[in-house]
Design an enzyme around this catalytic site. Structure first.
Site, PDB file in Angstrom:
ATOM      1  N   CYS A  89       0.491  -0.912  -0.422  1.00  0.00           N
ATOM      2  CA  CYS A  89       0.097   0.152  -0.010  1.00  0.00           C
ATOM      3  C   CYS A  89       1.332   1.497   0.482  1.00  0.00           C
ATOM      4  O   CYS A  89       1.878   1.088   0.579  1.00  0.00           O
ATOM      5  CB  CYS A  89      -0.531   0.099   1.548  1.00  0.00           C
ATOM      6  SG  CYS A  89      -1.775   0.973   1.246  1.00  0.00           S
ATOM      7  N   HIS A 131      -8.560  -2.786  -2.240  1.00  0.00           N
ATOM      8  CA  HIS A 131      -8.047  -2.881  -1.288  1.00  0.00           C
ATOM      9  C   HIS A 131      -8.987  -0.862  -2.109  1.00  0.00           C
ATOM     10  O   HIS A 131      -8.621  -0.444  -0.678  1.00  0.00           O
ATOM     11  CB  HIS A 131      -6.964  -2.266  -2.287  1.00  0.00           C
ATOM     12  CG  HIS A 131      -5.390  -1.887  -1.683  1.00  0.00           C
ATOM     13  ND1 HIS A 131      -4.388  -2.976  -0.618  1.00  0.00           N
ATOM     14  CD2 HIS A 131      -5.301  -0.382  -1.328  1.00  0.00           C
ATOM     15  CE1 HIS A 131      -3.638  -1.762  -0.095  1.00  0.00           C
ATOM     16  NE2 HIS A 131      -4.186  -0.338  -0.677  1.00  0.00           N
ATOM     17  N   GLU A 132      -9.010  -1.014  -2.870  1.00  0.00           N
ATOM     18  CA  GLU A 132      -9.222   1.139  -2.646  1.00  0.00           C
ATOM     19  C   GLU A 132     -10.926   1.072  -2.491  1.00  0.00           C
ATOM     20  O   GLU A 132     -10.708   2.160  -1.142  1.00  0.00           O
ATOM     21  CB  GLU A 132      -8.727   1.043  -4.529  1.00  0.00           C
ATOM     22  CG  GLU A 132      -7.846   1.047  -4.893  1.00  0.00           C
ATOM     23  CD  GLU A 132      -6.376   1.807  -4.618  1.00  0.00           C
ATOM     24  OE1 GLU A 132      -6.869   3.083  -3.189  1.00  0.00           O
ATOM     25  OE2 GLU A 132      -5.739   1.257  -3.937  1.00  0.00           O
ATOM     26  N   HIS A 135     -10.325   1.343   1.429  1.00  0.00           N
ATOM     27  CA  HIS A 135      -9.962   2.425   1.968  1.00  0.00           C
ATOM     28  C   HIS A 135     -10.878   3.312   2.062  1.00  0.00           C
ATOM     29  O   HIS A 135     -10.904   4.122   2.844  1.00  0.00           O
ATOM     30  CB  HIS A 135      -8.414   3.334   0.466  1.00  0.00           C
ATOM     31  CG  HIS A 135      -7.559   2.710   0.714  1.00  0.00           C
ATOM     32  ND1 HIS A 135      -6.625   3.243   1.929  1.00  0.00           N
ATOM     33  CD2 HIS A 135      -6.500   1.824  -0.098  1.00  0.00           C
ATOM     34  CE1 HIS A 135      -5.114   2.602   1.925  1.00  0.00           C
ATOM     35  NE2 HIS A 135      -5.347   2.513   0.829  1.00  0.00           N
TER      36      HIS A 135
END
Length: 166
Positions: A89, A131-132, A135
């Site tokens: 990351c 993953h995004e 976030h």
């Protein structure tokens, strides 16, 4: 070109769920340009708005020849088939750990003109989409690690020169 400074693990913005984008105006256009410019650097695959200090649901991606962005993305589909894949990351530099991710993922949202956007991907793009989106929900990939790996990762983060401290 507006490559923005990154926020690092320990910064509260990375652990705060993001608000939806409600205005599609010049400020949102600047955010999109900033996300695209910042992700379009060597070694980068995805970038969420909180990673540049903005608490809005928006991310950009650059995987292979695909580059784009999504406003108000929602992860709407993931495959039952999963794999353990090394993950890193930008907000946790230099540390990579195996994470279990779906092999295929689909995200839906809108673009700057409020037109529907669907991004579907497998393998690395699927990993990036998951993953995004994490976030934007205030979650880091470290939160997905099994307990012993997570303990080691948090220790290594606290010992790093980049770790954000007040």
């Amino acid at each position: 070109m507006a490559v923005k400074e990154l926020r690092y693990f320990g910064d509260p913005v990375l652990k705060t769920p993001c608000e939806p984008v409600t205005r599609l105006d010049a400020a949102t256009e600047r955010l999109v340009r900033d996300l695209l410019d910042t992700v379009d650097q060597p070694g980068r695959a995805g970038l969420a708005a909180p990673q540049i200090g903005v608490g809005l649901r928006a991310f950009s991606y650059r995987v292979g020849k695909q580059i784009g962005y999504v406003l108000n993305p929602e992860l709407v589909e993931v495959s039952d088939e999963v794999h353990e894949i090394d993950e890193g990351c930008l907000s946790v530099p230099e540390l990579w750990f195996p994470v279990v991710r779906a092999k295929r993922a689909v995200v839906r949202g809108v673009n700057i003109r409020n037109e529907p956007v669907t991004v579907a991907g497998e393998d690395v793009l699927a990993q990036c989409l998951q993953h995004e989106t994490d976030h934007l929900d205030g979650m880091l990939y470290l939160d997905r690690l099994e307990p012993e790996r997570k303990k080691k990762a948090f220790r290594l983060c606290r010992e790093s020169s980049w770790f954000w401290q007040r």
